[in-house]
Design an enzyme around this catalytic site. Sequence first.
Site, PDB file in Angstrom:
ATOM      1  N   LYS A  52      19.492   8.455  74.465  1.00  0.00           N
ATOM      2  CA  LYS A  52      18.722   7.678  73.480  1.00  0.00           C
ATOM      3  C   LYS A  52      19.601   7.257  72.294  1.00  0.00           C
ATOM      4  CE  LYS A  52      17.229  12.101  71.768  1.00  0.00           C
ATOM      5  NZ  LYS A  52      16.157  13.013  71.442  1.00  0.00           N
ATOM      6  N   ARG A 147       4.715  17.803  68.042  1.00  0.00           N
ATOM      7  CA  ARG A 147       5.052  16.383  67.898  1.00  0.00           C
ATOM      8  C   ARG A 147       4.168  15.602  68.862  1.00  0.00           C
ATOM      9  NH1 ARG A 147      11.352  14.809  68.363  1.00  0.00           N
ATOM     10  NH2 ARG A 147      11.056  15.474  70.518  1.00  0.00           N
ATOM     11  N   TYR A 271      32.223   1.173  42.418  1.00  0.00           N
ATOM     12  CA  TYR A 271      30.975   0.998  41.668  1.00  0.00           C
ATOM     13  C   TYR A 271      30.652   2.212  40.804  1.00  0.00           C
ATOM     14  CZ  TYR A 271      29.784  -2.976  44.692  1.00  0.00           C
ATOM     15  OH  TYR A 271      29.774  -4.159  45.354  1.00  0.00           O
ATOM     16  N   MET A 317      29.350  -1.245  50.684  1.00  0.00           N
ATOM     17  CA  MET A 317      28.694  -1.650  51.922  1.00  0.00           C
ATOM     18  C   MET A 317      29.706  -1.827  53.057  1.00  0.00           C
ATOM     19  SD  MET A 317      26.172  -4.862  52.698  1.00  0.00           S
ATOM     20  CE  MET A 317      25.027  -4.498  51.390  1.00  0.00           C
TER      21      MET A 317
HETATM   22  C1  LIG Z   1      16.742  14.247  71.794  1.00  0.00           C
HETATM   23  C2  LIG Z   1      16.098  15.112  72.758  1.00  0.00           C
HETATM   24  C3  LIG Z   1      16.861  16.089  73.416  1.00  0.00           C
HETATM   25  C4  LIG Z   1      18.307  16.383  73.093  1.00  0.00           C
HETATM   26  O1  LIG Z   1      18.450  17.073  71.888  1.00  0.00           O
HETATM   27  P1  LIG Z   1      19.872  17.646  71.406  1.00  0.00           P
HETATM   28  O2  LIG Z   1      19.552  18.502  70.250  1.00  0.00           O
HETATM   29  O3  LIG Z   1      20.715  16.479  71.036  1.00  0.00           O
HETATM   30  O4  LIG Z   1      20.434  18.387  72.557  1.00  0.00           O
HETATM   31  C5  LIG Z   1      16.214  16.819  74.387  1.00  0.00           C
HETATM   32  N1  LIG Z   1      14.913  16.605  74.689  1.00  0.00           N
HETATM   33  C6  LIG Z   1      14.158  15.680  74.083  1.00  0.00           C
HETATM   34  C7  LIG Z   1      12.742  15.505  74.463  1.00  0.00           C
HETATM   35  C8  LIG Z   1      14.726  14.914  73.074  1.00  0.00           C
HETATM   36  O5  LIG Z   1      13.968  14.006  72.449  1.00  0.00           O
END
Ligand SMILES: *Cc1c(COP(=O)(O)O)cnc(C)c1O
Length: 375
Positions: A52, A147, A271, A317
Site C-alpha cells: 500500500k 478500526r 526562513y 519547500m
Molecule cells: C499496513 C498493514 C500491515 C503492515 O503493517 P507494518 O507495520 O508495516 O508491518 C499489515 N496488515 C494490515 C491490515 C495493514 O493495513
Amino acid sequence: MLHAPYSEKIAIQQFPICPHPAWIEIDTEQFRKNLRAICKIVAPSKICLPLKANAYGHGLVKMAKIAEEVGIETLGVSCLKEGVELRLNGIELPIVIFGAIHESQITDLIHYDLQFSISSKYKAELVAKRCSVKCKVHLEIDTGMRRTGVRVENALDLLSFVESFSCFDVVGIYSHMATSDKPQDLFAKEQIAAFSKLKEKLQDRSILFHLANSGGIVHYPDSYFDMVRPGLLCYGYFPDGRWDDEIKPVLSLKAHISYFKVVAKGVGISYGHTYHTEKTSRIVTIPVGYGDGFRRDIKTDVLIRGKKYPIAGAICMDQFMVDIGEDAGYVGDEAVLIGKQGEEEIFLWDLAKSAGTIAHEILTGFNDRLPRIYL
Ligand SMILES: *Cc1c(COP(=O)(O)O)cnc(C)c1O
C-alpha cells in the site's frame, strides 16, 4: 539526456544517472534478501506483502514484480485504486484489499479479480446484491484495533451469514494488532489468544488465518498463523528501530549539491533565521524540501564527502541548507539524506524520531517528484 521525458517515471528509471538533482535509490537485491529472510523466519506460514501507499514509497509495481519473482504468495494493498494499478501492469498474484470497501467499487473489485475484506453483514449484503460470479473474500475480525471488522464474538455468525450467499468464497479470516510494536505487551498477547481461540473453532476448515504485521513477526512468534503481513520489515526496518544482520533498509535518499557559498560568522540562514553560523562557514544548498516529502521538522545530519553535517535552518519547500563549516563540499557533490556514504549512515528511524513520527510516515510521504532509481 537533457531531453528525457521527465514526466514519465519509467523513462527516468532507465537512466543510470538521474536527470533530476535529487532521487531515491532502491536496492532491489536487498529487498529480495529481506523477503527471503522473512520467508525463512515465518515458515511454514505464507507471506502477504503489503504494497500500500506506493509500496511504502518504494514504487508499487516494481516492488510487486520483484515479490512475484521471489515467490511471495499474496500481495496486500489498501484500496481498489492500488489493486487496479497492479492488475493493469500485469501482476497476476492474488491481491487482497485491506481497507473497507465502498458500494460503488464492487463491480471493479470483481472485474479485476481482487480479493477484499468483508467487515460486516451490511457489507456482505451490498456485495451479494450486485454479484453474479464467485468472489474471494477475507472476513475482518476486530480483536482490539477497533478500526474495522466485527467483534470476535460475532465472527462465527458473520461467517455463516456470508456463506449463506452462493457468491462468496471465504479465503481468509484476519485481524490486526494494535500494540505489536512493543515486546511482551499484555494487550498484544490478548489479541493473539482471542484470534487463536477463533481459529481452533474452525480447525477443520481450509481458511487462511492471518494476524501479524511487522511488530507481530519480530516480537510475537505465536502470531504467525497461516499467513503474515510484514510491511515495514520487508523494506528493511524493525518497528522499534532495531535491525539485525540480514534484514536491511532498501531505500536511500540522495541529491547533488546545487549551490555553495561562504557566509560570515553570526549570520542567519533560511526562513525566520532560526539558525546562525558560529564561525565563517561554507553553506551548501540541497535541492530537496518538504514539497518532496522531506518534512520541515526533520533535524538529522546530511552526509557529504563521508562526513555528517547539520541541516542549517528551516527546510524550504524545494531546498534546504547545510553548514559544512570549513570543510570542502561543492556543487555536484553527492549528499546522502537517508542511507550510507563511506563509513557513515543516516538512519530513517532517527530522521522519523527527529520529526516526531514513525518510519512509515516518512517513507509514504515521499512523492513522485523524487524519481526512483532501481539498482
Ligand atoms: C499496513 C498493514 C500491515 C503492515 O503493517 P507494518 O507495520 O508495516 O508491518 C499489515 N496488515 C494490515 C491490515 C495493514 O493495513
